[in-house]
Design an enzyme around this catalytic site. Sequence first.
Site, mmCIF file in Angstrom:
data_model
loop_
_atom_site.group_PDB
_atom_site.id
_atom_site.type_symbol
_atom_site.label_atom_id
_atom_site.label_comp_id
_atom_site.label_asym_id
_atom_site.label_seq_id
_atom_site.Cartn_x
_atom_site.Cartn_y
_atom_site.Cartn_z
ATOM 1 C CE LYS A 136 -59.856 -26.026 33.300
ATOM 2 N NZ LYS A 136 -58.922 -25.343 34.213
ATOM 3 N N GLY A 138 -49.320 -28.325 35.822
ATOM 4 C CA GLY A 138 -48.200 -29.005 35.171
ATOM 5 C C GLY A 138 -47.076 -29.411 36.099
ATOM 6 C CB ALA A 140 -54.071 -27.251 38.355
ATOM 7 N N GLY A 141 -52.127 -29.753 39.063
ATOM 8 C CA GLY A 141 -51.057 -30.138 39.964
ATOM 9 C C GLY A 141 -51.025 -31.604 40.355
ATOM 10 C CG ASN A 192 -53.964 -31.634 30.011
ATOM 11 O OD1 ASN A 192 -54.447 -30.721 29.353
ATOM 12 N ND2 ASN A 192 -53.265 -32.565 29.400
ATOM 13 C CB THR A 193 -49.441 -32.185 33.040
ATOM 14 O OG1 THR A 193 -49.901 -30.866 32.695
ATOM 15 C CG2 THR A 193 -47.989 -32.312 32.686
#
EC number: 2.8.1.10
Length: 257
Positions: A96, A157, A184-185, A206-207
């Site tokens: 990635k 994040g 992301a996001g 993830n976050t």
Amino acid sequence: MPIFYGTEVRSRLFLGTARYPSPAVLAEAVRQSGTDIVTVSLRRETAGGRSGGAFFELIRELGVRVLPNTAGCHSVSEAVLTAKMAREVFSTNWIKLEVIGHQDTLQPDVFGLVEAACILAGEGFEVFPYTTDDLVVAERLVEAGCKVLMPWCAPIGSAMGPQNVPALRAMRAHFPDVPLIVDAGIGRPSHAATVMELGYDAVLLNTAVAGAASPAAMAAAFAKAIEAGHAACHAGMLEPRDMAVPSTPVIGKAVFT
Ligand SMILES: CC(=O)[C@@H](O)[C@H](O)COP(=O)(O)O
């Protein structure tokens, strides 16, 4: 199920492994998510400060496939070197690819990204590029050899969710045959469902899971939302309309005596 570089996966959820409060919490979140692909950074501090061999051993014990990433790399040379190290450590050609261009937004440096993708694809890597929702950049990445695209939906994040749905829709329409993963996001399961309803193949996050009060429960919630969004996309959704339409049609008038 979706196929990425010839590999069929069981889950449309890719999970990041950073920022969990402990290795045990990370492990339970991975299990509850049902994911079979986790992304791992060679450079970042990992769950509960566990690092190096112990962390990588934990990942192996989970029995999931590793998608190494170049998180934290700000230049082409750094990203290429990190990718090569990851290939040695994890024995995989998958990478990635992140080349960060802006410190505050963590926006990809799309020029460096295309350059690094070109180099890595030429050296036999199977590149998953973390990119913006820009169609021209996406074209260049495909020309560079990328067979998967990973547009952001908001800054890493931020948990803001899809900020430009028309752009994500355009990317899906423009690349009907390229597997697309939003990366992301994403902040909530409803965000993930939204991008899946647009026809995306998978979501990487993830976050939103690592930072939840209960990461395992949140991972399970995301798994359901992603499947629901995917199922809805293929079930023929209605287009919104301006005027009301009675959901209970009536024939004639009731007769009251
Ligand atoms: C984990 C990873 O590889 C990153 O791309 C990023 O952390 C994912 O974004 P969120 O943390 O916003 O889900």
